[in-house]
Design a protein around this motif. Structure first.
Motif, short mmCIF file in Angstrom:
data_model
loop_
_atom_site.label_atom_id
_atom_site.label_comp_id
_atom_site.label_asym_id
_atom_site.label_seq_id
_atom_site.Cartn_x
_atom_site.Cartn_y
_atom_site.Cartn_z
N SER A 140 25.61 -32.28 56.60
CA SER A 140 24.47 -32.98 55.97
C SER A 140 23.47 -31.96 55.43
O SER A 140 22.58 -31.50 56.14
N LEU A 147 19.53 -44.08 64.57
CA LEU A 147 20.71 -44.94 64.55
C LEU A 147 20.33 -46.37 64.16
O LEU A 147 21.05 -47.04 63.44
N ALA A 148 19.16 -46.82 64.63
CA ALA A 148 18.71 -48.18 64.29
C ALA A 148 18.43 -48.29 62.79
O ALA A 148 18.84 -49.26 62.14
N SER A 156 14.28 -44.62 66.33
CA SER A 156 15.73 -44.48 66.39
C SER A 156 16.35 -44.31 65.01
O SER A 156 16.33 -45.23 64.17
N ARG A 210 21.14 -28.90 65.14
CA ARG A 210 21.59 -29.82 66.20
C ARG A 210 22.04 -31.12 65.53
O ARG A 210 21.47 -32.19 65.73
N ALA A 211 23.02 -31.02 64.69
CA ALA A 211 23.51 -32.17 63.93
C ALA A 211 24.88 -31.79 63.39
O ALA A 211 25.35 -30.67 63.61
N ALA A 227 29.05 -42.80 50.13
CA ALA A 227 29.08 -41.36 50.40
C ALA A 227 28.63 -41.12 51.83
O ALA A 227 27.45 -41.28 52.14
N VAL A 235 23.17 -32.57 73.75
CA VAL A 235 22.40 -33.51 74.58
C VAL A 235 22.06 -32.86 75.92
O VAL A 235 20.90 -32.79 76.32
N GLY A 262 20.28 -44.83 56.08
CA GLY A 262 20.35 -43.79 57.11
C GLY A 262 19.35 -42.68 56.85
O GLY A 262 18.32 -42.87 56.20
N ALA A 288 30.53 -40.93 56.06
CA ALA A 288 31.16 -41.81 57.05
C ALA A 288 30.51 -41.61 58.41
O ALA A 288 31.18 -41.52 59.44
N GLY A 289 29.18 -41.53 58.41
CA GLY A 289 28.44 -41.51 59.68
C GLY A 289 27.99 -42.93 59.98
O GLY A 289 28.64 -43.90 59.57
N ALA A 340 19.69 -46.46 60.45
CA ALA A 340 20.96 -46.34 59.72
C ALA A 340 21.74 -47.65 59.79
O ALA A 340 22.35 -48.08 58.80
N VAL A 342 22.13 -44.26 71.67
CA VAL A 342 21.14 -45.29 72.02
C VAL A 342 20.51 -45.82 70.72
O VAL A 342 19.81 -45.09 70.02
N MET A 387 26.20 -39.28 64.25
CA MET A 387 26.28 -40.41 65.19
C MET A 387 27.27 -40.12 66.31
O MET A 387 27.01 -40.41 67.48
N TRP A 430 17.88 -48.19 69.26
CA TRP A 430 16.71 -48.81 69.90
C TRP A 430 15.60 -49.11 68.91
O TRP A 430 15.59 -48.62 67.78
N LEU A 490 27.99 -37.37 67.65
CA LEU A 490 27.46 -36.36 68.58
C LEU A 490 26.27 -36.88 69.37
O LEU A 490 25.78 -36.22 70.27
C1 LIG Z 1 22.70 -34.69 69.71
C2 LIG Z 1 22.13 -35.89 69.00
C3 LIG Z 1 21.66 -36.97 69.75
C4 LIG Z 1 21.14 -38.09 69.10
N1 LIG Z 1 20.79 -39.17 69.85
C5 LIG Z 1 20.34 -40.27 69.22
C6 LIG Z 1 20.08 -41.47 69.96
O1 LIG Z 1 20.39 -41.59 71.15
N2 LIG Z 1 19.53 -42.52 69.29
C7 LIG Z 1 19.27 -42.47 67.94
O2 LIG Z 1 18.79 -43.45 67.39
N3 LIG Z 1 19.57 -41.38 67.22
C8 LIG Z 1 20.11 -40.29 67.81
N4 LIG Z 1 20.47 -39.21 67.07
C9 LIG Z 1 20.28 -39.27 65.61
C10 LIG Z 1 21.42 -40.07 64.94
O3 LIG Z 1 22.65 -39.47 65.23
C11 LIG Z 1 21.17 -40.15 63.43
O4 LIG Z 1 19.92 -40.77 63.22
C12 LIG Z 1 22.23 -40.96 62.71
O5 LIG Z 1 23.52 -40.44 62.94
C13 LIG Z 1 21.93 -41.02 61.21
O6 LIG Z 1 22.95 -41.73 60.56
P1 LIG Z 1 23.41 -41.30 59.10
O7 LIG Z 1 24.56 -42.17 58.74
O8 LIG Z 1 22.25 -41.24 58.22
O9 LIG Z 1 23.91 -39.78 59.28
P2 LIG Z 1 25.26 -39.25 59.99
O10 LIG Z 1 25.65 -40.14 61.12
O11 LIG Z 1 25.06 -37.82 60.29
O12 LIG Z 1 26.35 -39.36 58.84
C14 LIG Z 1 26.21 -38.69 57.61
C15 LIG Z 1 27.63 -38.38 57.10
O13 LIG Z 1 27.57 -38.01 55.73
C16 LIG Z 1 28.52 -36.96 55.51
N5 LIG Z 1 28.21 -36.26 54.25
C17 LIG Z 1 27.28 -35.31 54.03
N6 LIG Z 1 27.30 -34.96 52.72
C18 LIG Z 1 28.25 -35.73 52.12
C19 LIG Z 1 28.74 -35.83 50.77
N7 LIG Z 1 28.26 -35.07 49.79
N8 LIG Z 1 29.73 -36.73 50.51
C20 LIG Z 1 30.26 -37.49 51.50
N9 LIG Z 1 29.85 -37.41 52.79
C21 LIG Z 1 28.84 -36.55 53.09
C22 LIG Z 1 28.39 -36.12 56.76
O14 LIG Z 1 29.52 -35.28 56.93
C23 LIG Z 1 28.29 -37.22 57.84
O15 LIG Z 1 29.57 -37.62 58.29
C24 LIG Z 1 21.03 -38.10 67.68
C25 LIG Z 1 21.54 -37.03 66.94
C26 LIG Z 1 22.11 -35.94 67.59
C27 LIG Z 1 22.70 -34.83 66.77
#
Ligand SMILES: Cc1cc2nc3c(=O)[nH]c(=O)nc-3n(C[C@H](O)[C@H](O)[C@H](O)COP(=O)(O)OP(=O)(O)OC[C@H]3O[C@@H](n4cnc5c(N)ncnc54)[C@H](O)[C@@H]3O)c2cc1C
Length: 371
Positions: free
Chosen positions: A158, A352-353, A350, A153-154, A6, A198, A337, A8-9, A355, A45, A39, A47, A41
Motif C-alpha cells: 500500500s 476495518l469498520a 476502526s 507496520r502494514a 483495485a 500485534v 477503506g 483485495a484487502g 473499510a 476487531v 486486514m 468496532w 495482519l
Molecule cells: C498489525 C495491525 C493490526 C490492526 N488491528 C486492527 C484492528 O484490530 N481493528 C481495526 O479496525 N483495524 C486494525 N488494523 C487496521 C486495518 O487492518 C486496516 O484499517 C484495514 O485493513 C484497511 O482496509 P483496506 O482495504 O483499506 O486496506 P488493506 O486491508 O491493507 O488492503 C489494501 C490492499 O490493496 C492492495 N493494493 C495496493 N496497491 C494496489 C494496486 N495498485 N492495485 C491493486 N491492489 C493494490 C494491497 O496489496 C492490499 O492487499 C490493523 C492493522 C495492522 C497492520
C-alpha cells in the motif's frame, strides 16, 4: 456490468462480495502476492464508538457525514459479514468505550473471497484504467514509513497507488496527508516482522516517562487511549525513536490482556534494547525528574514509531463516490477503506469498520448507477 476493484484487502474484498451479490461482475485486482492486505495482519476487531458523539470527540477533524455513515451502518454490516461465514472469535472488543466483533482474519479473507470470486494476484490496477473502478488500495503507509524512515507496520504494497490514480482523474483530498495511525514497536536491533506487529506493540505510553534520545520529554503527559498522539510525537523525534521508562508500579499495570511487564519482556525477547536497574541512574539515561519513576525496579525500552495506516486520502461522499475539488462526483470512480481520507482525522477509529461500510456502499452505488 463489470466492476474493477483495485485491492483485495478489507475494503476491496467487501466491495467485490457485495457487488457479486448485487448482480455485477466484480474483477478484483491485487498488487500483492496474497489476498487480505493489512486486514490479514490485523487483530481483526471491527468496532465503533458506543455513541456517535464519542466518535466526534475522539476524531474531531474527521468528516461528520462519513463518521455518521460508518457509525450507523456498522452493526448491520457486521451481521452481513457473519452471513457470509466469517468466523467471529469474540463479541466484545475488550474496550469499554467501544462495541464490535473480533474476527479470525484468515477466515474473514476466505469468506469474503469466496463470495467475491477470483482474486487476480500480482496484478496492480493499470494507471490508465477506464470504466467503473473501486479504489481500495489501502492508503500509503509504505510511502510514509519510507519517507520518514519509520517501521512499516502494514502490508508492503500500500504505497499510494489509489490516491495517485484518483488525483490523476481530478480527485480532491480529505484530511491531513501527513497524519497516520500506528504503534510504537521495539527499535532495531529488535527483529520485528509481520508476526510481531500485534504482540510486540508497546502500548503503555500512558504509564511511562517517554523521552527522546536527548532525554527530552516526548508527547502529551496523558496520551489518548489509542496512543496515536504519542506515536505521532515519537515519529517527529530524531530517527523516530524514544525511550519508554517505567517503574515497578507501572510494570504491574494491565493494558487489555497484557501486563506492562509482559510487553517489556516481549521487546527483550525480540532482541530490542531494554535496560533494567534497581535505580534510575542505573539505567544510564539522562532523564528529567518524573513522578512516574518512584518505585524500583526500573526498565527502559527503546521504541520506534511504526506506520499502520494513513488517515488522509481521497475525498468521497456518503455514496463512496470520489469527489473533485468543486464537490462534483467523478463518474464511475469510487473509493473505500484507507484510500479514503478524513474519517478518523485527529484520532483513531476502526479502519476495518470504515473499510467494511465504505466497501459495501461503493458496491451498492456502482450497482445503482449501473441501473
Ligand atoms: C498489525 C495491525 C493490526 C490492526 N488491528 C486492527 C484492528 O484490530 N481493528 C481495526 O479496525 N483495524 C486494525 N488494523 C487496521 C486495518 O487492518 C486496516 O484499517 C484495514 O485493513 C484497511 O482496509 P483496506 O482495504 O483499506 O486496506 P488493506 O486491508 O491493507 O488492503 C489494501 C490492499 O490493496 C492492495 N493494493 C495496493 N496497491 C494496489 C494496486 N495498485 N492495485 C491493486 N491492489 C493494490 C494491497 O496489496 C492490499 O492487499 C490493523 C492493522 C495492522 C497492520
Amino acid at each position: 456490468m463489470r466492476l474493477v476493484i483495485a485491492g483485495a484487502g478489507m475494503a476491496g474484498l467487501v466491495a467485490g462480495a457485495r457487488a457479486r451479490q448485487l448482480g455485477l461482475e466484480p474483477v478484483v485486482l491485487e498488487k500483492g502476492s496474497r489476498p487480505g492486505g493489512s486486514m490479514l495482519l490485523s487483530s481483526g476487531v471491527v468496532w465503533r464508538h458506543r455513541e456517535l458523539d464519542e466518535f466526534r470527540v475522539e476524531c474531531p477533524a474527521g468528516d461528520p457525514a462519513l463518521q455518521r455513515l460508518v457509525h450507523e451502518r456498522l452493526d448491520e454490516a457486521l451481521d452481513w459479514l457473519e452471513s457470509l461465514g466469517a468466523p467471529v472469535l469474540e463479541r466484545d472488543t475488550g474496550n469499554p468505550r467501544t462495541v464490535g466483533r473480533r474476527f479470525d482474519t484468515l477466515g474473514l479473507t476466505e469468506a469474503l473471497g469466496e463470495t467475491a470470486g477470483e482474486v487476480h494476484l500480482r496484478r496492480p490496477v493499470p494507471g490508465d484504467h477506464e470504466g467503473p473502478l473501486v479504489l481500495a488500495t489501502g492508503g500509503f503507509p509504505a510511502s510514509v514509513a519510507e519517507r520518514l524512515r519509520l517501521i512499516l507496520r502494514a502490508n508492503p504494497w500500500s504505497a499510494g497507488d489509489g490516491l495517485w490514480l484518483a488525483r490523476r482523474r481530478g480527485a480532491a483530498t480529505a484530511g491531513d496527508l501527513d497524519e497516520f495511525y500506528g504503534r510504537n514497536l521495539p527499535a532495531a536491533p529488535a527483529h520485528v516482522d509481520e508476526e510481531g506487529f500485534v504482540g510486540l506493540a508497546q502500548v503503555y505510553g500512558r504509564f511511562a516517562l517517554v523521552v527522546n534520545l536527548a532525554g527530552e520529554r516526548v508527547g502529551p503527559d496523558e496520551p489518548s487511549w489509542s496512543e496515536v498522539d504519542l506515536v505521532q510525537a515519537t515519529a517527529r523525534q530524531p530517527w523516530g525513536r524514544a525511550w519508554y521508562v517505567v517503574d515497578g508500579r507501572a510494570l504491574l499495570e494491565r493494558v487489555r490482556e497484557r501486563t506492562v511487564a509482559e510487553m517489556v519482556a516481549a521487546a527483550e525477547e525480540a532482541g530490542g534494547e531494554v535496560r533494567r536497574s534497581d535505580t534510575i541512574e542505573g539505567l544510564g539515561l539522562d532523564l528529567p525528574a518524573s513522578d512516574k519513576l518512584a518505585e524500583p525496579p526500573f526498565a527502559a525500552v527503546l521504541v520506534q514509531a511504526a506506520v499502520t495506516q494513513t488517515l488522509g486520502g481521497i475525498r468521497v461522499d456518503e455514496r463512496a463516490r470520489v469527489l473533485r475539488e468543486d464537490g462534483a462526483a467523478i463518474e464511475g470512480l469510487y473509493a473505500a477503506g484507507a484510500d479514503v481520507g478524513g474519517i478518523a482525522s485527529g484520532g483513531w477509529s476502526s479502519g476495518l469498520a470504515a473499510a467494511l461500510v465504505l466497501g459495501l456502499v461503493a458496491a451498492e452505488t456502482a450497482a445503482a448507477e449501473a441501473g
